[in-house]
Every structure is written in C-alpha cells, then in structure tokens.
Design a protein around this motif. Structure first.
Motif, PDB file in Angstrom:
ATOM      1  N   ILE A  95      -8.389   2.088  -0.243  1.00  0.00           N
ATOM      2  CA  ILE A  95      -7.249   2.948   0.062  1.00  0.00           C
ATOM      3  C   ILE A  95      -7.306   3.324   1.540  1.00  0.00           C
ATOM      4  CG2 ILE A  95      -8.474   5.056  -0.611  1.00  0.00           C
ATOM      5  CD1 ILE A  95      -5.694   6.092  -1.617  1.00  0.00           C
ATOM      6  N   SER A  96      -6.154   3.359   2.180  1.00  0.00           N
ATOM      7  CA  SER A  96      -6.067   3.774   3.575  1.00  0.00           C
ATOM      8  C   SER A  96      -4.627   4.197   3.833  1.00  0.00           C
ATOM      9  CB  SER A  96      -6.472   2.628   4.517  1.00  0.00           C
ATOM     10  OG  SER A  96      -5.616   1.509   4.337  1.00  0.00           O
ATOM     11  N   GLN A  97      -4.362   4.635   5.041  1.00  0.00           N
ATOM     12  CA  GLN A  97      -3.006   5.057   5.389  1.00  0.00           C
ATOM     13  C   GLN A  97      -2.689   4.687   6.828  1.00  0.00           C
ATOM     14  OE1 GLN A  97      -1.298   8.601   3.735  1.00  0.00           O
ATOM     15  NE2 GLN A  97      -0.603   9.309   5.743  1.00  0.00           N
ATOM     16  N   ASP A  98      -1.473   4.181   7.035  1.00  0.00           N
ATOM     17  CA  ASP A  98      -0.976   3.949   8.386  1.00  0.00           C
ATOM     18  C   ASP A  98       0.403   4.576   8.505  1.00  0.00           C
ATOM     19  OD1 ASP A  98       0.784   2.258   7.044  1.00  0.00           O
ATOM     20  OD2 ASP A  98      -0.211   0.420   7.691  1.00  0.00           O
ATOM     21  N   LYS A  99       1.175   4.166   9.494  1.00  0.00           N
ATOM     22  CA  LYS A  99       2.485   4.772   9.720  1.00  0.00           C
ATOM     23  C   LYS A  99       3.452   4.546   8.561  1.00  0.00           C
ATOM     24  CE  LYS A  99       2.198   4.525  14.770  1.00  0.00           C
ATOM     25  NZ  LYS A  99       2.798   3.963  16.007  1.00  0.00           N
ATOM     26  N   THR A 100       3.207   3.501   7.778  1.00  0.00           N
ATOM     27  CA  THR A 100       4.107   3.199   6.657  1.00  0.00           C
ATOM     28  C   THR A 100       3.723   3.950   5.387  1.00  0.00           C
ATOM     29  OG1 THR A 100       2.811   1.282   5.930  1.00  0.00           O
ATOM     30  CG2 THR A 100       4.504   0.905   7.614  1.00  0.00           C
ATOM     31  N   GLY A 101       2.542   4.587   5.397  1.00  0.00           N
ATOM     32  CA  GLY A 101       2.102   5.330   4.218  1.00  0.00           C
ATOM     33  C   GLY A 101       0.787   4.813   3.670  1.00  0.00           C
ATOM     34  N   ALA A 102       0.426   5.281   2.483  1.00  0.00           N
ATOM     35  CA  ALA A 102      -0.827   4.879   1.846  1.00  0.00           C
ATOM     36  C   ALA A 102      -0.719   3.452   1.329  1.00  0.00           C
ATOM     37  CB  ALA A 102      -1.166   5.823   0.707  1.00  0.00           C
ATOM     38  N   GLN A 103      -1.825   2.742   1.385  1.00  0.00           N
ATOM     39  CA  GLN A 103      -1.844   1.367   0.913  1.00  0.00           C
ATOM     40  C   GLN A 103      -3.243   0.997   0.456  1.00  0.00           C
ATOM     41  OE1 GLN A 103      -0.747  -1.094   4.248  1.00  0.00           O
ATOM     42  NE2 GLN A 103      -2.120  -0.025   5.623  1.00  0.00           N
ATOM     43  N   GLY A 104      -3.334  -0.116  -0.264  1.00  0.00           N
ATOM     44  CA  GLY A 104      -4.628  -0.580  -0.734  1.00  0.00           C
ATOM     45  C   GLY A 104      -4.644  -0.815  -2.232  1.00  0.00           C
ATOM     46  N   ARG A 126      -4.806  -8.495 -15.426  1.00  0.00           N
ATOM     47  CA  ARG A 126      -4.122  -7.974 -14.238  1.00  0.00           C
ATOM     48  C   ARG A 126      -5.061  -7.200 -13.323  1.00  0.00           C
ATOM     49  NH1 ARG A 126       0.703  -4.529 -16.201  1.00  0.00           N
ATOM     50  NH2 ARG A 126      -0.586  -4.352 -18.078  1.00  0.00           N
ATOM     51  N   TYR A 127      -6.013  -6.476 -13.917  1.00  0.00           N
ATOM     52  CA  TYR A 127      -6.965  -5.729 -13.098  1.00  0.00           C
ATOM     53  C   TYR A 127      -7.818  -6.697 -12.267  1.00  0.00           C
ATOM     54  CZ  TYR A 127     -10.313  -2.135 -11.735  1.00  0.00           C
ATOM     55  OH  TYR A 127     -11.107  -1.280 -11.001  1.00  0.00           O
ATOM     56  N   ALA A 128      -8.311  -7.738 -12.892  1.00  0.00           N
ATOM     57  CA  ALA A 128      -9.138  -8.716 -12.175  1.00  0.00           C
ATOM     58  C   ALA A 128      -8.342  -9.407 -11.073  1.00  0.00           C
ATOM     59  CB  ALA A 128      -9.690  -9.746 -13.158  1.00  0.00           C
ATOM     60  N   ALA A 129      -7.092  -9.765 -11.360  1.00  0.00           N
ATOM     61  CA  ALA A 129      -6.257 -10.433 -10.360  1.00  0.00           C
ATOM     62  C   ALA A 129      -6.002  -9.530  -9.156  1.00  0.00           C
ATOM     63  CB  ALA A 129      -4.935 -10.854 -10.995  1.00  0.00           C
ATOM     64  N   LEU A 130      -5.735  -8.258  -9.419  1.00  0.00           N
ATOM     65  CA  LEU A 130      -5.504  -7.308  -8.332  1.00  0.00           C
ATOM     66  C   LEU A 130      -6.784  -7.102  -7.528  1.00  0.00           C
ATOM     67  CD1 LEU A 130      -3.224  -5.506  -7.206  1.00  0.00           C
ATOM     68  CD2 LEU A 130      -4.084  -3.657  -8.670  1.00  0.00           C
ATOM     69  N   SER A 131      -7.923  -7.031  -8.205  1.00  0.00           N
ATOM     70  CA  SER A 131      -9.214  -6.902  -7.529  1.00  0.00           C
ATOM     71  C   SER A 131      -9.453  -8.073  -6.577  1.00  0.00           C
ATOM     72  CB  SER A 131     -10.353  -6.860  -8.549  1.00  0.00           C
ATOM     73  OG  SER A 131     -10.328  -5.683  -9.309  1.00  0.00           O
ATOM     74  N   LYS A 132      -9.217  -9.271  -7.055  1.00  0.00           N
ATOM     75  CA  LYS A 132      -9.483 -10.454  -6.238  1.00  0.00           C
ATOM     76  C   LYS A 132      -8.525 -10.550  -5.057  1.00  0.00           C
ATOM     77  CE  LYS A 132     -11.681 -12.873 -10.053  1.00  0.00           C
ATOM     78  NZ  LYS A 132     -11.586 -13.920 -11.087  1.00  0.00           N
ATOM     79  N   LYS A 133      -7.331 -10.017  -5.216  1.00  0.00           N
ATOM     80  CA  LYS A 133      -6.367  -9.982  -4.119  1.00  0.00           C
ATOM     81  C   LYS A 133      -6.907  -9.157  -2.958  1.00  0.00           C
ATOM     82  CE  LYS A 133      -1.858  -7.961  -2.941  1.00  0.00           C
ATOM     83  NZ  LYS A 133      -0.637  -7.302  -3.489  1.00  0.00           N
TER      84      LYS A 133
END
Length: 269
Positions: free
Chosen positions: A50-59, A250-257
């Motif tokens: 998780i992090s945040q830049d000018k566009t908002g939180a992401q990760g 879906r959890y594993a796929a998102l993790s690998k992404k």
C-alpha cells in the motif's frame, strides 16, 4: 440554575452519552451500503502492499478491498493517509473512518475494536541470490546483513549457530552490500524484499518464505463501542469473501500481480 433545570440538563447529558454508546450508533453493513462508501485509513506506506501518490492510495491491499467491497455491494472504498498509527485509532474511535489498515498499530489494541481475519501477513524473510538460503537453518555459516536495532538484527543474533552478521544503518546500505557480494543474504521485511524482487526479477534475487508471521488485519470499532461486542455484521461478509477469493484463485492472482508470489498467510494453506 433552578433545581429542576439542573436535573433536566443532567438528564440531557446522560441521554446524549447513552446515545453515543448505543449499538444503533455502531457501524453496520446496511449503513455502509446506504452510504455506498467504506472509509479506510492507513499510516505506513509499504509499496507495493500500500502507498499513496497524487492520484490517491494504491497497491495490493487497495485492490483487494475494492474487490471485497464490490461483493458487499459497496462500490466505493475511500482511502485516507494519516500521520501516525496512533492517530488512526483516535480517528477510528472518533468516527472519522469506518476501518483502518496498518502494520504498525500499537499493541495491545484493547477491547473496543474488532479485527478481521488477516488480509495479509508480514514478517522477516531472507533475500538472497537464486539457490541461496531460504530457511533459518540454512543461514548457518552465512554472511548476513541486517539493519541495526531492528527486529531482524535480534532474530539473526539469537540464531543458535555460527554466522557472520554485518550491521547497517538502513535497508539501502544492506542491499548495496548484498549486490556487491560482500554478504550472502539480507534478513529484512517481507514487502521491502518483494519490492526488490519485482524490480530485479527471479534471475537475480530470491525471497524465501516467512521466518515468522505477523497478521495485518482490517480494524473496526466494536458494536456498542466499549462493550466488547465483535462487529460480525461487517467482518462476517469480509471473511466469507476473502475465503472465496482464496479458494477460487483470485487472491493468488492478485498477489502475483503485485509481488510475483502468493502472499496469503501460512495458516490459510
């Protein structure tokens, strides 16, 4: 003030306090769905977790909770970054947020909050070259880099076998030593190591499994505030959806992404 007026004022104050402590004021799923928004705050940036830049939180965790929110019929998960972990708890109790996600919350949290099942697990890992040590016992005789005063330093120092420990001021210095070949491995935070892994690739670095596990949960206020009643109305659906995402891949796929490997907690496997 006249006696009757004083009693009326005191009654009004007590009624207000009772209303604030009433279970009707507690967060529940129907309220979230009615607002169409789940407000979550965090403090510590750990990209790509998780992090945040000018566009908002992401990760990873923002996308994970966005998917969970949609299955709960909540299309908007709104994130806020707050200055300190303690201010997260203060804001949660004040009703500024519906929930908080944070790896550095002060412990113990007390009886006035409810925890989801772990969304992810953190802890120490071994960063090394492909084919290098992955597990604790494989560190025997190795040249190991750690950051001074960290939990990773104390962990490595207490391993019951011979090893050579080199202490650095921060992760960057430890990584430079590793890349130069002056140490064999770095014991460090899981998500910091995975960030390097995603940049360098599997031909250059290897990240081992967790040496120890620390749950990172979604934290909500209890039903009825300080009465210690777990908020199952919201946490129940989150647990069901999280398990569904684990089971259907879906959890594993998102993790690998985001990390190149599955970061589900070992207790799930």
């Amino acid at each position: 003030m006249l006696p009757n007026t004083r009693y009326i004022a005191r009654f009004a104050l007590l009624a207000t306090a009772a209303a604030l402590l009433s279970p009707a004021q507690a967060l529940n799923l129907s309220k979230i769905q009615g607002k169409g928004q789940l407000r979550i705050a965090f403090s510590t940036a750990q990209p790509p977790l998780i992090s945040q830049d000018k566009t908002g939180a992401q990760g990873f965790v923002t996308e994970l909770l966005a998917n969970i929110g949609k299955e709960m019929n909540v299309n908007n998960v709104a994130w806020s970054k707050v200055g300190t972990p303690q201010s997260l708890l203060d804001g949660l109790q004040a009703g500024k947020y519906d929930a908080v996600f944070e790896s550095q919350l002060p412990r113990p949290l007390g009886t006035d909050v409810s925890l989801s099942r772990p969304l992810v697990c953190d802890g120490g890992v071994i960063l090394t070259k492909p084919g290098g040590p992955e597990y604790e016992e494989e560190l025997e005789g190795q040249r190991i880099a750690v950051v001074t005063g960290s939990s990773y330093f104390f962990y490595v120092r207490n391993l019951p076998f011979k090893k050579k420990i080199t202490v650095f001021a921060d992760d960057n210095q430890a990584l430079l030593a590793f890349l130069s070949g002056s140490v064999d491995a770095v014991v460090m935070n899981r998500y910091a190591a995975l960030k390097i892994y995603m940049k360098a690739g599997p031909k250059k670095v290897q990240v081992g499994p967790l040496l120890w596990s620390e749950d990172i949960n979604l934290v909500l206020k209890n039903t009825g505030d300080t009465r210690g009643i777990t908020n199952t109305d919201v946490l129940g659906p989150i647990s069901v959806i999280l398990k569904k995402m684990r089971d259907d891949g879906r959890y594993a796929a998102l993790s690998k992404k985001y990390f190149g490997q599955d970061v589900r907690c070992e207790i799930w496997r």
